[in-house]
Design a protein around this motif. Structure first.
Motif, PDB file in Angstrom:
ATOM      1  N   MET A  42       0.813  -1.193   0.000  1.00  0.00           N
ATOM      2  CA  MET A  42       0.000   0.000   0.000  1.00  0.00           C
ATOM      3  C   MET A  42       0.859   1.261   0.000  1.00  0.00           C
ATOM      4  N   ILE A  43       1.869   1.269   0.864  1.00  0.00           N
ATOM      5  CA  ILE A  43       2.729   2.454   0.948  1.00  0.00           C
ATOM      6  C   ILE A  43       3.543   2.624  -0.330  1.00  0.00           C
ATOM      7  N   GLU A  44       3.992   1.500  -0.898  1.00  0.00           N
ATOM      8  CA  GLU A  44       4.781   1.599  -2.130  1.00  0.00           C
ATOM      9  C   GLU A  44       3.955   2.162  -3.289  1.00  0.00           C
ATOM     10  N   THR A  45       2.686   1.817  -3.358  1.00  0.00           N
ATOM     11  CA  THR A  45       1.852   2.376  -4.426  1.00  0.00           C
ATOM     12  C   THR A  45       1.645   3.877  -4.217  1.00  0.00           C
ATOM     13  N   MET A  46       1.504   4.298  -2.960  1.00  0.00           N
ATOM     14  CA  MET A  46       1.379   5.732  -2.690  1.00  0.00           C
ATOM     15  C   MET A  46       2.661   6.466  -3.062  1.00  0.00           C
ATOM     16  N   LEU A  47       3.813   5.851  -2.824  1.00  0.00           N
ATOM     17  CA  LEU A  47       5.081   6.478  -3.186  1.00  0.00           C
ATOM     18  C   LEU A  47       5.241   6.566  -4.706  1.00  0.00           C
ATOM     19  N   ILE A  48       4.801   5.546  -5.411  1.00  0.00           N
ATOM     20  CA  ILE A  48       4.856   5.572  -6.880  1.00  0.00           C
ATOM     21  C   ILE A  48       3.930   6.663  -7.420  1.00  0.00           C
ATOM     22  N   ILE A  49       2.761   6.797  -6.813  1.00  0.00           N
ATOM     23  CA  ILE A  49       1.840   7.864  -7.221  1.00  0.00           C
ATOM     24  C   ILE A  49       2.470   9.232  -6.950  1.00  0.00           C
ATOM     25  N   ALA A  50       3.168   9.360  -5.808  1.00  0.00           N
ATOM     26  CA  ALA A  50       3.858  10.618  -5.498  1.00  0.00           C
ATOM     27  C   ALA A  50       4.928  10.911  -6.543  1.00  0.00           C
ATOM     28  N   LEU A  51       5.657   9.893  -6.980  1.00  0.00           N
ATOM     29  CA  LEU A  51       6.654  10.091  -8.039  1.00  0.00           C
ATOM     30  C   LEU A  51       5.999  10.568  -9.334  1.00  0.00           C
ATOM     31  N   CYS A  52       4.837  10.024  -9.642  1.00  0.00           N
ATOM     32  CA  CYS A  52       4.124  10.471 -10.845  1.00  0.00           C
ATOM     33  C   CYS A  52       3.711  11.935 -10.723  1.00  0.00           C
ATOM     34  N   PHE A  53       3.268  12.336  -9.528  1.00  0.00           N
ATOM     35  CA  PHE A  53       2.892  13.740  -9.330  1.00  0.00           C
ATOM     36  C   PHE A  53       4.108  14.660  -9.414  1.00  0.00           C
ATOM     37  N   PHE A  54       5.256  14.202  -8.906  1.00  0.00           N
ATOM     38  CA  PHE A  54       6.469  15.013  -9.033  1.00  0.00           C
ATOM     39  C   PHE A  54       6.859  15.160 -10.500  1.00  0.00           C
ATOM     40  N   ALA A  55       6.735  14.079 -11.268  1.00  0.00           N
ATOM     41  CA  ALA A  55       7.040  14.160 -12.704  1.00  0.00           C
ATOM     42  C   ALA A  55       6.078  15.106 -13.414  1.00  0.00           C
ATOM     43  N   LEU A  56       4.806  15.071 -13.031  1.00  0.00           N
ATOM     44  CA  LEU A  56       3.830  15.991 -13.606  1.00  0.00           C
ATOM     45  C   LEU A  56       4.148  17.439 -13.241  1.00  0.00           C
ATOM     46  N   ALA A  57       4.559  17.669 -12.002  1.00  0.00           N
ATOM     47  CA  ALA A  57       4.928  19.027 -11.581  1.00  0.00           C
ATOM     48  C   ALA A  57       6.147  19.521 -12.345  1.00  0.00           C
ATOM     49  N   ILE A  58       7.108  18.646 -12.603  1.00  0.00           N
ATOM     50  CA  ILE A  58       8.288  19.031 -13.375  1.00  0.00           C
ATOM     51  C   ILE A  58       7.888  19.374 -14.816  1.00  0.00           C
ATOM     52  N   ALA A  59       6.957  18.601 -15.389  1.00  0.00           N
ATOM     53  CA  ALA A  59       6.504  18.885 -16.753  1.00  0.00           C
ATOM     54  C   ALA A  59       5.790  20.233 -16.828  1.00  0.00           C
ATOM     55  N   ILE A  60       4.960  20.526 -15.843  1.00  0.00           N
ATOM     56  CA  ILE A  60       4.267  21.815 -15.817  1.00  0.00           C
ATOM     57  C   ILE A  60       5.268  22.951 -15.651  1.00  0.00           C
ATOM     58  N   THR A  61       6.283  22.725 -14.839  1.00  0.00           N
ATOM     59  CA  THR A  61       7.301  23.750 -14.621  1.00  0.00           C
ATOM     60  C   THR A  61       8.144  23.963 -15.870  1.00  0.00           C
ATOM     61  N   LEU A  62       8.406  22.903 -16.619  1.00  0.00           N
ATOM     62  CA  LEU A  62       9.121  23.062 -17.890  1.00  0.00           C
ATOM     63  C   LEU A  62       8.309  23.935 -18.852  1.00  0.00           C
ATOM     64  N   TYR A  63       7.008  23.777 -18.829  1.00  0.00           N
ATOM     65  CA  TYR A  63       6.162  24.649 -19.644  1.00  0.00           C
ATOM     66  C   TYR A  63       6.328  26.107 -19.215  1.00  0.00           C
ATOM     67  N   ARG A  64       6.415  26.347 -17.911  1.00  0.00           N
ATOM     68  CA  ARG A  64       6.591  27.718 -17.405  1.00  0.00           C
ATOM     69  C   ARG A  64       7.955  28.266 -17.825  1.00  0.00           C
ATOM     70  N   ILE A  65       8.971  27.408 -17.885  1.00  0.00           N
ATOM     71  CA  ILE A  65      10.293  27.871 -18.314  1.00  0.00           C
ATOM     72  C   ILE A  65      10.261  28.269 -19.789  1.00  0.00           C
ATOM     73  N   ILE A  66       9.591  27.476 -20.590  1.00  0.00           N
ATOM     74  CA  ILE A  66       9.550  27.758 -22.019  1.00  0.00           C
ATOM     75  C   ILE A  66       8.674  28.966 -22.331  1.00  0.00           C
ATOM     76  N   ARG A  67       7.505  29.072 -21.705  1.00  0.00           N
ATOM     77  CA  ARG A  67       6.551  30.120 -22.019  1.00  0.00           C
ATOM     78  C   ARG A  67       6.479  31.225 -20.973  1.00  0.00           C
ATOM     79  N   GLY A  68       7.452  31.247 -20.051  1.00  0.00           N
ATOM     80  CA  GLY A  68       7.414  32.220 -18.964  1.00  0.00           C
ATOM     81  C   GLY A  68       7.362  33.644 -19.456  1.00  0.00           C
ATOM     82  N   PRO A  69       6.555  34.476 -18.817  1.00  0.00           N
ATOM     83  CA  PRO A  69       6.452  35.858 -19.290  1.00  0.00           C
ATOM     84  C   PRO A  69       7.697  36.685 -18.984  1.00  0.00           C
TER      85      PRO A  69
END
Length: 93
Positions: free
Chosen positions: A1-28
């Motif tokens: 159970m805990i390992e699946t929550m940690l894997i989900i957390a890793l997916c959210f961190f990867a999603l946050a990095i992808a969103i942040t890369l968008y901010r780097i490319i299109r940042g005002p």
């Protein structure tokens, strides 16, 4: 159970990095891009910490420290460059 929550957390961190890369490319503005780079550093540190917990090892703790120091120094250097135009000031007599 805990390992699946940690894997989900890793997916959210990867999603946050992808969103942040968008901010780097299109940042005002440049300060927005610098903060986005700092945010990527924080997300990478968090992801490595979760990976360390999943693998049940302490081998990655030094990597976390090094990335944290490099992210802090790069943020300070880029901010100083934006503010003054130079990173290292030399006094001329």
């Amino acid at each position: 159970m805990i390992e699946t929550m940690l894997i989900i957390a890793l997916c959210f961190f990867a999603l946050a990095i992808a969103i942040t890369l968008y901010r780097i490319i299109r940042g005002p503005s440049i300060p927005d891009r610098i903060i986005a780079l700092d945010m990527i550093g924080v997300n990478i540190i968090s992801g490595i910490a979760v990976i360390s917990i999943v693998l049940k090892t302490k081998a990655y703790l030094e990597v976390i420290l090094i990335i944290g120091i490099l992210a802090f120094i790069s943020t300070i250097a880029l901010s100083k460059f934006i503010e003054r135009g130079v990173i290292i000031e030399r006094k001329r007599d």
